[in-house]
Write a protein that holds these residues in place. Structure first.
Motif, PDB file in Angstrom:
ATOM      1  N   PHE A 261       0.826  -1.207   0.000  1.00 39.91           N
ATOM      2  CA  PHE A 261       0.000   0.000   0.000  1.00 39.91           C
ATOM      3  C   PHE A 261       0.863   1.262   0.000  1.00 39.91           C
ATOM      4  CE2 PHE A 261      -2.809  -3.277   1.648  1.00 39.91           C
ATOM      5  CZ  PHE A 261      -3.917  -3.104   0.848  1.00 39.91           C
ATOM      6  N   GLY A 262       1.920   1.217  -0.788  1.00 46.79           N
ATOM      7  CA  GLY A 262       2.783   2.387  -0.912  1.00 46.79           C
ATOM      8  C   GLY A 262       3.802   2.536   0.191  1.00 46.79           C
ATOM      9  N   GLY A 263       3.706   1.706   1.233  1.00 44.67           N
ATOM     10  CA  GLY A 263       4.670   1.728   2.320  1.00 44.67           C
ATOM     11  C   GLY A 263       5.517   0.465   2.303  1.00 44.67           C
ATOM     12  N   VAL A 264       6.096   0.121   3.453  1.00 42.19           N
ATOM     13  CA  VAL A 264       6.982  -1.044   3.534  1.00 42.19           C
ATOM     14  C   VAL A 264       6.568  -1.944   4.689  1.00 42.19           C
ATOM     15  CG1 VAL A 264       9.356  -1.848   3.881  1.00 42.19           C
ATOM     16  CG2 VAL A 264       8.916   0.274   2.596  1.00 42.19           C
ATOM     17  N   GLN A 265       6.320  -3.209   4.384  1.00 38.09           N
ATOM     18  CA  GLN A 265       6.093  -4.219   5.405  1.00 38.09           C
ATOM     19  C   GLN A 265       7.391  -4.997   5.591  1.00 38.09           C
ATOM     20  OE1 GLN A 265       3.279  -5.178   7.485  1.00 38.09           O
ATOM     21  NE2 GLN A 265       5.171  -5.981   8.349  1.00 38.09           N
ATOM     22  N   GLY A 266       7.990  -4.860   6.778  1.00 39.88           N
ATOM     23  CA  GLY A 266       9.255  -5.525   7.045  1.00 39.88           C
ATOM     24  C   GLY A 266       9.170  -6.529   8.176  1.00 39.88           C
ATOM     25  N   VAL A 267      10.124  -7.478   8.158  1.00 45.40           N
ATOM     26  CA  VAL A 267      10.289  -8.416   9.274  1.00 45.40           C
ATOM     27  C   VAL A 267      11.745  -8.335   9.716  1.00 45.40           C
ATOM     28  CG1 VAL A 267      10.170 -10.825  10.027  1.00 45.40           C
ATOM     29  CG2 VAL A 267       8.467  -9.925   8.405  1.00 45.40           C
ATOM     30  N   TYR A 268      11.972  -8.238  11.025  1.00 42.67           N
ATOM     31  CA  TYR A 268      13.306  -7.974  11.550  1.00 42.67           C
ATOM     32  C   TYR A 268      13.585  -8.898  12.740  1.00 42.67           C
ATOM     33  CZ  TYR A 268      12.078  -3.886   8.829  1.00 42.67           C
ATOM     34  OH  TYR A 268      11.647  -3.067   7.810  1.00 42.67           O
ATOM     35  N   ARG A 269      14.882  -9.108  12.995  1.00 41.90           N
ATOM     36  CA  ARG A 269      15.280  -9.964  14.115  1.00 41.90           C
ATOM     37  C   ARG A 269      16.395  -9.267  14.881  1.00 41.90           C
ATOM     38  NH1 ARG A 269      16.735 -15.139  11.713  1.00 41.90           N
ATOM     39  NH2 ARG A 269      14.490 -15.469  11.539  1.00 41.90           N
ATOM     40  N   HIS A 270      16.400  -9.474  16.182  1.00 49.70           N
ATOM     41  CA  HIS A 270      17.439  -8.847  17.008  1.00 49.70           C
ATOM     42  C   HIS A 270      17.659  -9.681  18.264  1.00 49.70           C
ATOM     43  CE1 HIS A 270      14.704  -7.043  20.189  1.00 49.70           C
ATOM     44  NE2 HIS A 270      13.849  -7.498  19.292  1.00 49.70           N
ATOM     45  N   SER A 271      18.797  -9.460  18.916  1.00 49.68           N
ATOM     46  CA  SER A 271      19.078 -10.119  20.190  1.00 49.68           C
ATOM     47  C   SER A 271      18.426  -9.331  21.310  1.00 49.68           C
ATOM     48  CB  SER A 271      20.584 -10.178  20.437  1.00 49.68           C
ATOM     49  OG  SER A 271      21.181 -11.044  19.501  1.00 49.68           O
ATOM     50  N   SER A 272      17.669 -10.036  22.147  1.00 51.89           N
ATOM     51  CA  SER A 272      16.941  -9.376  23.228  1.00 51.89           C
ATOM     52  C   SER A 272      17.622  -9.627  24.558  1.00 51.89           C
ATOM     53  CB  SER A 272      15.511  -9.912  23.274  1.00 51.89           C
ATOM     54  OG  SER A 272      14.891  -9.556  24.494  1.00 51.89           O
ATOM     55  N   GLU A 273      17.901  -8.551  25.283  1.00 56.33           N
ATOM     56  CA  GLU A 273      18.399  -8.711  26.655  1.00 56.33           C
ATOM     57  C   GLU A 273      17.281  -9.148  27.582  1.00 56.33           C
ATOM     58  OE1 GLU A 273      20.518  -5.371  28.189  1.00 56.33           O
ATOM     59  OE2 GLU A 273      21.692  -5.101  26.349  1.00 56.33           O
ATOM     60  N   ALA A 274      16.065  -8.686  27.312  1.00 53.31           N
ATOM     61  CA  ALA A 274      14.946  -9.022  28.199  1.00 53.31           C
ATOM     62  C   ALA A 274      14.687 -10.523  28.213  1.00 53.31           C
ATOM     63  CB  ALA A 274      13.671  -8.291  27.762  1.00 53.31           C
ATOM     64  N   THR A 275      14.655 -11.139  27.046  1.00 52.39           N
ATOM     65  CA  THR A 275      14.313 -12.561  26.977  1.00 52.39           C
ATOM     66  C   THR A 275      15.543 -13.458  26.885  1.00 52.39           C
ATOM     67  OG1 THR A 275      14.192 -12.645  24.560  1.00 52.39           O
ATOM     68  CG2 THR A 275      12.184 -11.961  25.750  1.00 52.39           C
ATOM     69  N   GLY A 276      16.695 -12.881  26.576  1.00 51.78           N
ATOM     70  CA  GLY A 276      17.886 -13.709  26.413  1.00 51.78           C
ATOM     71  C   GLY A 276      17.831 -14.583  25.181  1.00 51.78           C
ATOM     72  N   THR A 277      17.027 -14.181  24.221  1.00 48.58           N
ATOM     73  CA  THR A 277      16.899 -14.957  22.975  1.00 48.58           C
ATOM     74  C   THR A 277      16.953 -13.995  21.786  1.00 48.58           C
ATOM     75  OG1 THR A 277      14.490 -14.717  22.856  1.00 48.58           O
ATOM     76  CG2 THR A 277      15.347 -16.595  24.117  1.00 48.58           C
ATOM     77  N   ARG A 278      16.982 -14.562  20.594  1.00 53.03           N
ATOM     78  CA  ARG A 278      16.736 -13.778  19.394  1.00 53.03           C
ATOM     79  C   ARG A 278      15.224 -13.599  19.264  1.00 53.03           C
ATOM     80  NH1 ARG A 278      20.552 -11.222  16.506  1.00 53.03           N
ATOM     81  NH2 ARG A 278      20.009 -12.066  14.452  1.00 53.03           N
ATOM     82  N   MET A 279      14.796 -12.381  18.962  1.00 50.48           N
ATOM     83  CA  MET A 279      13.351 -12.098  18.845  1.00 50.48           C
ATOM     84  C   MET A 279      13.067 -11.536  17.449  1.00 50.48           C
ATOM     85  SD  MET A 279      11.740 -12.944  21.710  1.00 50.48           S
ATOM     86  CE  MET A 279      10.201 -12.007  21.739  1.00 50.48           C
ATOM     87  N   THR A 280      11.944 -11.961  16.896  1.00 49.24           N
ATOM     88  CA  THR A 280      11.513 -11.515  15.568  1.00 49.24           C
ATOM     89  C   THR A 280      10.264 -10.658  15.713  1.00 49.24           C
ATOM     90  OG1 THR A 280      12.388 -13.563  14.636  1.00 49.24           O
ATOM     91  CG2 THR A 280      10.829 -12.317  13.277  1.00 49.24           C
ATOM     92  N   PHE A 281      10.192  -9.589  14.928  1.00 45.33           N
ATOM     93  CA  PHE A 281       8.965  -8.783  14.907  1.00 45.33           C
ATOM     94  C   PHE A 281       8.741  -8.257  13.491  1.00 45.33           C
ATOM     95  CE2 PHE A 281      10.538  -4.425  14.495  1.00 45.33           C
ATOM     96  CZ  PHE A 281      11.865  -4.550  14.869  1.00 45.33           C
ATOM     97  N   ALA A 282       7.510  -7.802  13.237  1.00 45.27           N
ATOM     98  CA  ALA A 282       7.177  -7.194  11.951  1.00 45.27           C
ATOM     99  C   ALA A 282       6.814  -5.733  12.182  1.00 45.27           C
ATOM    100  CB  ALA A 282       5.996  -7.917  11.304  1.00 45.27           C
TER     101      ALA A 282
END
Lengths: 278, 278
Positions: free
Chosen positions: A12-33
């Motif tokens: 719709f003219g914008g950008v839908q992205g999916v990203y991953r990062h290391s989380s200190e809160a959970t101690g895991t890699r976390m994915t979000f959109a």
């Protein structure tokens, strides 16, 4: 903060992205959109957090809620977080409603959940820092919504931090978890058997105690197969008793699915956009 | 049936009239107001019954609710009945909330009220016969709404006769009279002390028992000075517990006055018109 880009698609003219990062809160890699509307190219835009329900990842609402069209029109960004930490080293349970995919937006204090299940901190502190660092978003114009367990998260987080979450809505929220099998089991596991620790995570109890300084919108399907677990009547009674500015809609014939969510998504995105514009 | 015309005034292209007739139900002369929209000139139109609150006559909503503009636009007629029998020979009480101006839309069975206070029969049977005889209205397209005591009347009448009243809304209704000082006192006086006779006149109890086959709209001001007497939370809980298709709006800052009613009148007239069109 290293942010790995998994995918980016024009939408719709914008950008839908999916990203991953290391989380200190959970101690895991976390994915979000994240969805950035066309207006984000011209400067910071308001942002709507969408918290998902049991078994969901960042992907379900991103693909099935139909929110991008409305967000593009209203000039508001969308963030779709995951619903729990995940991985082979992360505790889990055979049941679909406990453990991975069922974080319930709390910081667990009990064994074996405490090391990773810190979704409250992740959603309210760490992930905001990540997205405000990376995207052109207005920190002073954040709204929050969600579906089912995510509606529970949206309601409890916004009532606890209303200065941060300036607009609020929910789709078929788990409205009174401390009186429901969707809540008692999980709170006992994550927070322990002392129900005093649960109150801050029960939307009905928070509504009775403090409410929300803005108005809020709640949609619930009358043919939802989980009504006995969601307990919308407890929240409805608490909102009316408190004189909470609100709109509570019992939508005839709708069930708990994304067909329900997508039908009313336009109303919710507009609700937030109208309240987050200056 | 002789209908005396008290006045007729052009209003938004239609006619606002006031009429008087002899009532068999109440044994008195009764006055009511009717608004016929421009569309009524071309054939029968749907009709919305508006029941008024304590102390009101046919005149209050006719002059202060701002409903005619919306009714003209939507092509729907409005009927504004009086709220009780009146006259020197009719029983009364010094209190504003009992006796003349406070009929509560019941058929009284107790002394001294029984001879004249038969507002249930008057509103649901006799006055409809009068207006369908006189005006070009669709008997198969009737909706009902009201304010305060009139909201109580609208809810209880529509839930009892849903085949007749095909659309339903209320403004700040007395929602649970058998648990309120706006209700217990009057029901004891009109219906006697046996609360078993009251249940058919309590919107919350009717909602718990049978509900309404359509959807309904309820608006309530959060700053209403009579909230403790209206008990919207009881109705809200009952609607949600029943999964009643509904919209319950707690409107921030509005009180019990006609300023509240007129603010949302457009929404209510549209609500009814949309449901009464074929």
């Amino acid at each position: 903060m290293t942010l790995e880009t998994i995918s980016e698609n024009r939408s719709f003219g914008g950008v839908q992205g999916v990203y991953r990062h290391s989380s200190e809160a959970t101690g895991t890699r976390m994915t979000f959109a994240a969805y950035l509307p066309p207006a984000a190219a011209a400067g910071p835009v308001p942002v709507l957090w969408y918290l998902s329900g049991l078994t969901c990842t960042h992907e379900n609402a991103m693909t099935k809620a139909g929110a991008q069209e409305h967000a593009a029109r209203e000039g508001i960004a969308l963030i779709f977080p995951d619903t729990s930490p995940r991985g082979e080293d992360v505790a889990d349970d055979e049941a679909f409603d406990l453990g991975q995919g069922a974080g319930f937006y709390v910081n667990a204090t009990e064994t074996p959940w405490a090391p990773h299940f810190r979704m409250w901190d992740y959603i309210t502190a760490e992930l905001p820092a990540v997205v405000f660092d990376r995207f052109s978003l207005r920190r002073d114009a954040q709204g929050i919504t969600g579906h089912s367990m995510g509606g529970h998260g949206a309601l409890t987080i916004a009532m606890t931090m209303p200065e941060t979450y300036r607009s609020l809505s929910a789709f078929a929220p788990i409205a009174n978890p401390s009186e429901s099998d969707w809540g008692r089991k999980q709170f006992a596991a994550y927070l322990g058997n002392d129900a005093a620790a649960w109150g801050g995570h029960d939307a009905t109890l928070l509504m009775r105690e403090k409410g929300y300084p803005g108005d809020l919108l709640v949609d619930q399907g009358s043919s939802d197969q989980f009504l006995d677990l969601l307990r919308p009547q407890a929240l409805a009674e608490a909102m009316a008793a408190r004189r909470q500015p609100s709109v509570m809609r019992m939508q005839e014939g709708y069930d708990h699915s994304y067909f329900f969510v997508q039908t009313f998504m336009g109303d919710h995105v507009r609700w937030h956009a109208e309240r987050l514009r200056d």
